[in-house]
Design a protein around this motif. Structure first.
Motif, PDB file in Angstrom:
ATOM      1  N   GLN A  93       5.317  -9.142  -0.361  1.00  0.00           N
ATOM      2  CA  GLN A  93       5.712  -8.451  -1.588  1.00  0.00           C
ATOM      3  C   GLN A  93       6.259  -7.063  -1.275  1.00  0.00           C
ATOM      4  OE1 GLN A  93       6.156  -9.310  -4.520  1.00  0.00           O
ATOM      5  NE2 GLN A  93       6.177  -7.436  -5.733  1.00  0.00           N
ATOM      6  N   SER A  94       5.618  -6.344  -0.361  1.00  0.00           N
ATOM      7  CA  SER A  94       6.072  -5.006   0.000  1.00  0.00           C
ATOM      8  C   SER A  94       7.460  -5.057   0.634  1.00  0.00           C
ATOM      9  CB  SER A  94       5.072  -4.354   0.964  1.00  0.00           C
ATOM     10  OG  SER A  94       3.815  -4.194   0.354  1.00  0.00           O
ATOM     11  N   GLU A  95       7.677  -6.047   1.493  1.00  0.00           N
ATOM     12  CA  GLU A  95       8.973  -6.150   2.161  1.00  0.00           C
ATOM     13  C   GLU A  95      10.077  -6.471   1.159  1.00  0.00           C
ATOM     14  OE1 GLU A  95      11.713  -5.705   4.930  1.00  0.00           O
ATOM     15  OE2 GLU A  95       9.575  -5.251   5.159  1.00  0.00           O
ATOM     16  N   ARG A  96       9.784  -7.339   0.173  1.00  0.00           N
ATOM     17  CA  ARG A  96      10.786  -7.644  -0.843  1.00  0.00           C
ATOM     18  C   ARG A  96      11.132  -6.385  -1.641  1.00  0.00           C
ATOM     19  NH1 ARG A  96       7.614 -12.278  -1.410  1.00  0.00           N
ATOM     20  NH2 ARG A  96       6.575 -11.524  -3.282  1.00  0.00           N
ATOM     21  N   LEU A  97      10.115  -5.603  -1.986  1.00  0.00           N
ATOM     22  CA  LEU A  97      10.368  -4.382  -2.757  1.00  0.00           C
ATOM     23  C   LEU A  97      11.139  -3.366  -1.938  1.00  0.00           C
ATOM     24  CD1 LEU A  97       6.931  -4.021  -4.581  1.00  0.00           C
ATOM     25  CD2 LEU A  97       9.133  -4.626  -5.601  1.00  0.00           C
ATOM     26  N   ARG A  98      10.844  -3.284  -0.630  1.00  0.00           N
ATOM     27  CA  ARG A  98      11.585  -2.351   0.224  1.00  0.00           C
ATOM     28  C   ARG A  98      13.066  -2.736   0.294  1.00  0.00           C
ATOM     29  NH1 ARG A  98       7.101  -2.689   4.205  1.00  0.00           N
ATOM     30  NH2 ARG A  98       5.822  -0.806   3.984  1.00  0.00           N
ATOM     31  N   GLN A  99      13.334  -4.040   0.370  1.00  0.00           N
ATOM     32  CA  GLN A  99      14.723  -4.494   0.442  1.00  0.00           C
ATOM     33  C   GLN A  99      15.454  -4.232  -0.860  1.00  0.00           C
ATOM     34  OE1 GLN A  99      14.505  -8.608   1.594  1.00  0.00           O
ATOM     35  NE2 GLN A  99      13.866  -8.167   3.684  1.00  0.00           N
ATOM     36  N   GLN A 100      14.746  -4.427  -1.984  1.00  0.00           N
ATOM     37  CA  GLN A 100      15.379  -4.215  -3.285  1.00  0.00           C
ATOM     38  C   GLN A 100      15.524  -2.741  -3.614  1.00  0.00           C
ATOM     39  OE1 GLN A 100      12.875  -6.428  -5.984  1.00  0.00           O
ATOM     40  NE2 GLN A 100      13.267  -8.372  -4.971  1.00  0.00           N
TER      41      GLN A 100
ATOM     42  N   LEU B  43      12.174   3.511  -2.212  1.00  0.00           N
ATOM     43  CA  LEU B  43      10.842   3.456  -2.813  1.00  0.00           C
ATOM     44  C   LEU B  43       9.837   4.168  -1.916  1.00  0.00           C
ATOM     45  CD1 LEU B  43       9.240   2.211  -5.202  1.00  0.00           C
ATOM     46  CD2 LEU B  43       8.753   0.265  -3.720  1.00  0.00           C
ATOM     47  N   ASP B  44       8.981   4.983  -2.513  1.00  0.00           N
ATOM     48  CA  ASP B  44       7.961   5.727  -1.782  1.00  0.00           C
ATOM     49  C   ASP B  44       6.989   4.732  -1.136  1.00  0.00           C
ATOM     50  OD1 ASP B  44       6.006   7.374  -0.822  1.00  0.00           O
ATOM     51  OD2 ASP B  44       5.785   8.549  -2.661  1.00  0.00           O
ATOM     52  N   PRO B  45       6.865   4.739   0.214  1.00  0.00           N
ATOM     53  CA  PRO B  45       5.993   3.762   0.891  1.00  0.00           C
ATOM     54  C   PRO B  45       4.543   3.831   0.429  1.00  0.00           C
ATOM     55  CG  PRO B  45       7.406   4.885   2.479  1.00  0.00           C
ATOM     56  CD  PRO B  45       7.578   5.602   1.166  1.00  0.00           C
TER      57      PRO B  45
ATOM     58  N   LEU C 230       3.402   4.107  -2.449  1.00  0.00           N
ATOM     59  CA  LEU C 230       3.194   3.292  -3.639  1.00  0.00           C
ATOM     60  C   LEU C 230       2.892   1.843  -3.263  1.00  0.00           C
ATOM     61  CD1 LEU C 230       6.032   4.628  -5.988  1.00  0.00           C
ATOM     62  CD2 LEU C 230       3.606   5.215  -6.022  1.00  0.00           C
ATOM     63  N   LEU C 231       3.520   1.373  -2.175  1.00  0.00           N
ATOM     64  CA  LEU C 231       3.301   0.002  -1.729  1.00  0.00           C
ATOM     65  C   LEU C 231       1.950  -0.153  -1.048  1.00  0.00           C
ATOM     66  CD1 LEU C 231       6.830  -0.747  -0.229  1.00  0.00           C
ATOM     67  CD2 LEU C 231       5.975  -1.331  -2.494  1.00  0.00           C
ATOM     68  N   ASP C 232       1.402   0.947  -0.561  1.00  0.00           N
ATOM     69  CA  ASP C 232       0.149   0.900   0.179  1.00  0.00           C
ATOM     70  C   ASP C 232      -1.039   1.299  -0.683  1.00  0.00           C
ATOM     71  OD1 ASP C 232      -0.972   0.208   2.598  1.00  0.00           O
ATOM     72  OD2 ASP C 232      -1.130   2.275   3.285  1.00  0.00           O
ATOM     73  N   SER C 233      -0.809   1.462  -1.967  1.00  0.00           N
ATOM     74  CA  SER C 233      -1.874   1.915  -2.860  1.00  0.00           C
ATOM     75  C   SER C 233      -2.799   0.764  -3.228  1.00  0.00           C
ATOM     76  CB  SER C 233      -1.281   2.519  -4.136  1.00  0.00           C
ATOM     77  OG  SER C 233      -0.609   1.522  -4.889  1.00  0.00           O
ATOM     78  N   ALA C 234      -4.004   1.131  -3.713  1.00  0.00           N
ATOM     79  CA  ALA C 234      -4.964   0.117  -4.160  1.00  0.00           C
ATOM     80  C   ALA C 234      -4.396  -0.689  -5.323  1.00  0.00           C
ATOM     81  CB  ALA C 234      -6.274   0.787  -4.566  1.00  0.00           C
ATOM     82  N   GLU C 235      -3.618  -0.011  -6.194  1.00  0.00           N
ATOM     83  CA  GLU C 235      -3.037  -0.702  -7.348  1.00  0.00           C
ATOM     84  C   GLU C 235      -2.032  -1.762  -6.897  1.00  0.00           C
ATOM     85  OE1 GLU C 235      -3.281   2.501  -6.945  1.00  0.00           O
ATOM     86  OE2 GLU C 235      -4.551   3.220  -8.589  1.00  0.00           O
TER      87      GLU C 235
ATOM     88  N   ALA D 283      -2.720  14.219  -4.251  1.00  0.00           N
ATOM     89  CA  ALA D 283      -1.601  13.921  -5.154  1.00  0.00           C
ATOM     90  C   ALA D 283      -0.265  14.324  -4.548  1.00  0.00           C
ATOM     91  CB  ALA D 283      -1.811  14.633  -6.492  1.00  0.00           C
ATOM     92  N   ASP D 284      -0.255  15.393  -3.722  1.00  0.00           N
ATOM     93  CA  ASP D 284       1.005  15.867  -3.151  1.00  0.00           C
ATOM     94  C   ASP D 284       1.197  15.423  -1.703  1.00  0.00           C
ATOM     95  OD1 ASP D 284      -1.045  17.329  -2.119  1.00  0.00           O
ATOM     96  OD2 ASP D 284      -0.075  19.294  -2.320  1.00  0.00           O
ATOM     97  N   ALA D 285       0.366  14.479  -1.233  1.00  0.00           N
ATOM     98  CA  ALA D 285       0.468  14.026   0.160  1.00  0.00           C
ATOM     99  C   ALA D 285       1.795  13.308   0.391  1.00  0.00           C
ATOM    100  CB  ALA D 285      -0.694  13.105   0.500  1.00  0.00           C
ATOM    101  N   GLN D 286       2.333  13.485   1.582  1.00  0.00           N
ATOM    102  CA  GLN D 286       3.586  12.832   1.959  1.00  0.00           C
ATOM    103  C   GLN D 286       3.451  12.250   3.355  1.00  0.00           C
ATOM    104  OE1 GLN D 286       6.639  15.826   1.582  1.00  0.00           O
ATOM    105  NE2 GLN D 286       6.790  15.590  -0.637  1.00  0.00           N
ATOM    106  N   GLY D 287       4.376  11.335   3.676  1.00  0.00           N
ATOM    107  CA  GLY D 287       4.403  10.777   5.019  1.00  0.00           C
ATOM    108  C   GLY D 287       3.109  10.076   5.381  1.00  0.00           C
ATOM    109  N   PRO D 288       2.650  10.217   6.629  1.00  0.00           N
ATOM    110  CA  PRO D 288       1.462   9.477   7.072  1.00  0.00           C
ATOM    111  C   PRO D 288       0.196   9.868   6.322  1.00  0.00           C
ATOM    112  CG  PRO D 288       2.112  11.124   8.705  1.00  0.00           C
ATOM    113  CD  PRO D 288       3.218  11.039   7.708  1.00  0.00           C
TER     114      PRO D 288
END
Length: 637
Positions: A63-70, A74-76, A78-83, A439-444
């Protein structure tokens, strides 16, 4: 081929849906190791069949790979969140529930149904050959063959049948929808009084002993407890960091320019006008000959007076789309017109008129009016762009070479990040982190997966590096904990002022509630709302400054007898008294009652479908071991 993919993006999304939904595959050669490390643990169970953590991880990666392609931007995190992980699990559970229901309810899709859908559904138009057969070449480009597509489409249709009857069950009449929308858009005139804690704060003077007791009360511990934190070192391997380290020769840039010259050439476009005399491809020869003869007559006219081409087209062309514009077709590139038309148009010079050209639409007379494009940008003008692209490609190649070294080194030399930093020339960075990304974390530092590893037993107690974590496309990170502080209570003296402030607010809120309930009782006894502030009108569509909680109380108040008084704690410490003095109908009428009835039916169908799906889950004894499963699944990646 790429033009075709762009034009049929929706089709390929559908193919992917049919391809992916039923195909959460087994773990292959990694099965044994996954079983040993807990990947075989069940995160859900449907009808006695479990969904393993490994299957969930695989579904989430897909699912994450499909969203990345589309959505490449997209902020990575968001794909790695619990939600996001929960959504992947929910989708996987729903798929398995529907598969089980198909088996239990013996749903089947006949060959006739399958063929009917394939031949009539517009989404499959590009997959259909003129004779109705399957476009095998297009399927092959997506890694599928005919039997595979047929089987998966059949399975998908069977699953759809489980819910279809409920989805289409509701009927919306104009009367029912009008009643529902009337209630939703209803307006109420209300007088409102808010008693704020700030009005009573001056009356509160807690003693030091009372403040300390409030601090020590276990029920209040969470308000003052300091979160656990870890001081970490971390190193990042990514393409952006490698770009500066790769060397690019001038010759390589020029070679790239020559090999990709077409990318720096503006595509030629031509503008033409035409006169069309229609003749169907399957028309009798006599009819086609008559149409050609008429086209030849018009050709003779415009050859004698080229300036009259537009007038002749307006009066005689049978192309309804362009005749009113004097036959003008505007600019078009190669590939936009049928082949005979394109060949003739691209053989002309501006101002020239073609001979009669036959196509599947009939007979054309073409006048070329303008040419643009076809120019190639110079090497110097695109050098910077080429260098950036070449650097990126070389960096990606270098990343692919180093990624395994990075992962192995941080694992094998796990007591420090210094070896990998020195080996690959990477800088060691530091940060103070908590279990959840800020909330303001970025990158790794925005990677929930990395933070789970940072706070794992292996990192905190065994003092080992975390494993390498991919926190974005071509981005790896590993961390090492240098200091750790568990969650703890601060010294009372350090937070005394904060404790006092909270206690004052709490006691002031209690006084506001007490005064409010007394005021409410007096108003109900008198039945007179006029002592309250000026009336205002509210509705769900025009909530004004009311909070959702207050608005809900106003709109749910019993209006069988007016005025109607309600009182409630607003949630911010204040107490609100509302007097509903008048019920007003909604403004205006529905512009389209039929559309409103459809929306009403759709809303009811959606609600009933959700209830039926929940009933299916219960019937199939579906259990989901989350959120604990979510945390362990994230940590395993």
């Amino acid at each position: 081929m790429f033009d075709f993919v762009r034009k049929h993006n929706r089709l390929f999304q559908l193919i992917l849906l049919v391809l992916i939904l039923p195909s959460f595959v087994a773990l292959g050669v990694n099965g044994y190791s996954n079983f040993m490390d807990g990947s075989n643990a069940a995160v859900a169970q449907i009808d006695g069949q479990k969904i393993t953590r490994a299957e969930w991880d695989a579904a989430h990666r897909q699912q994450s790979e499909r969203l990345r392609q589309q959505q490449p931007t997209l902020d990575p995190k968001l794909l790695d969140s619990a939600e996001a992980r929960q959504q992947s699990l929910d989708a996987l559970v729903m798929e398995r529930v529907l598969q089980a229901a198909v088996r239990k309810q013996h749903w089947q899709v006949s060959d006739e149904q399958l063929r009917h859908v394939f031949l009539t559904d517009p989404q499959f138009a590009a997959l259909r050959q003129p004779d109705g057969s399957l476009n095998a070449a297009l399927l092959a480009s997506q890694g599928m063959n005919g039997p595979m597509f047929e089987r998966r489409l059949r399975d998908n249709m069977a699953q759809e049948q489980v819910l279809r009857g409920v989805m289409n069950s509701a009927i919306g009449s104009n009367n029912l929808s009008a009643q529902a929308f009337d209630a939703f858009f209803q307006r109420r005139e209300v007088r409102l009084l808010t008693l704020s804690p700030a009005e009573f704060a001056a009356q509160v003077k807690p003693a030091d002993a009372e403040i300390e007791a409030y601090f020590k009360d276990p029920a209040n511990a969470s308000k003052f407890q300091l979160p656990e934190v870890a001081q970490i070192d971390y190193v990042v391997l990514d393409v952006d960091g490698l770009k500066a380290s790769v060397s690019v020769a001038e010759k390589d840039l020029k070679d790239y320019y020559e090999q990709n010259r077409n990318r720096y050439t503006v595509a030629e476009e031509r503008r033409a006008s035409h006169i069309l005399i229609k003749a169907d491809k399957a028309a009798p020869e006599a009819e086609k000959a008559k149409a050609r003869a008429r086209a030849e007559e018009l050709l003779a006219q415009v050859q004698k007076a080229p300036a009259s081409f537009a007038d002749v087209a307006r009066k005689n062309s049978q192309d309804e789309g362009s005749a009113s514009r004097g036959g003008d077709l505007d600019f078009f590139p190669r590939g936009a017109m049928v082949k005979p038309f394109e060949q003739a148009a691209y053989a002309l010079k501006p101002g020239e008129i073609s001979k009669v050209v036959e196509s599947d639409f009939g007979f054309h007379i073409i006048q070329l009016t303008a040419v643009r494009g076809g120019d190639t940008k110079s090497f110097d003008s695109v050098r910077a762009e080429i260098e950036a692209e070449v650097r990126k490609q070389l960096a990606q190649k270098r990343y692919a070479e180093l990624a395994e070294t990075f992962s192995n080194t941080v694992y094998e030399q796990s007591d420090s990040l210094k070896p990998i930093a020195e080996k690959l020339g990477l800088s060691i960075r530091s940060a103070l982190v908590q279990r959840k990304p800020s909330a303001d974390a970025q990158g790794p530092l925005a990677s929930a997966k990395l933070l789970d590893l940072v706070f794992s037993k292996d990192s905190l107690q065994n003092k080992r590096n975390t494993e390498a974590v991919e926190f974005g496309p071509s981005q790896l990170v590993a961390a090492h904990v240098t200091d750790y502080k568990p969650a703890r209570m601060p010294a009372f003296d350090d937070v005394k002022a904060q404790v006092s402030q909270l206690l004052v607010a709490r006691q002031a809120a209690a006084l506001a509630v007490k005064a409010g309930t007394e005021k409410l009782a007096a108003l109900k006894a008198s039945g007179d709302p006029m002592s309250l502030p000026e009336a205002q009108t509210v509705s769900r569509m025009q909530p004004g400054k009311f909070s959702p909680k207050v608005l809900k109380a106003i709109l749910q108040a019993d209006t069988s007898k007016l005025p109607s008084f309600v009182g409630l704690e607003a949630g911010d410490g204040s107490y609100v008294i509302a007097a509903v003095t008048q019920v007003l109908p909604r403004e205006g009428q529905m512009a389209d009652p039929a559309r409103a009835a459809q929306q009403y039916a759709k809303a009811w169908s959606s609600a009933e479908t959700n209830v039926y799906y929940k009933a299916l889950k219960a019937q199939l004894k579906t259990t989901i071991k989350a959120p604990a499963a979510a945390a362990s699944a994230v940590a395993s990646n």
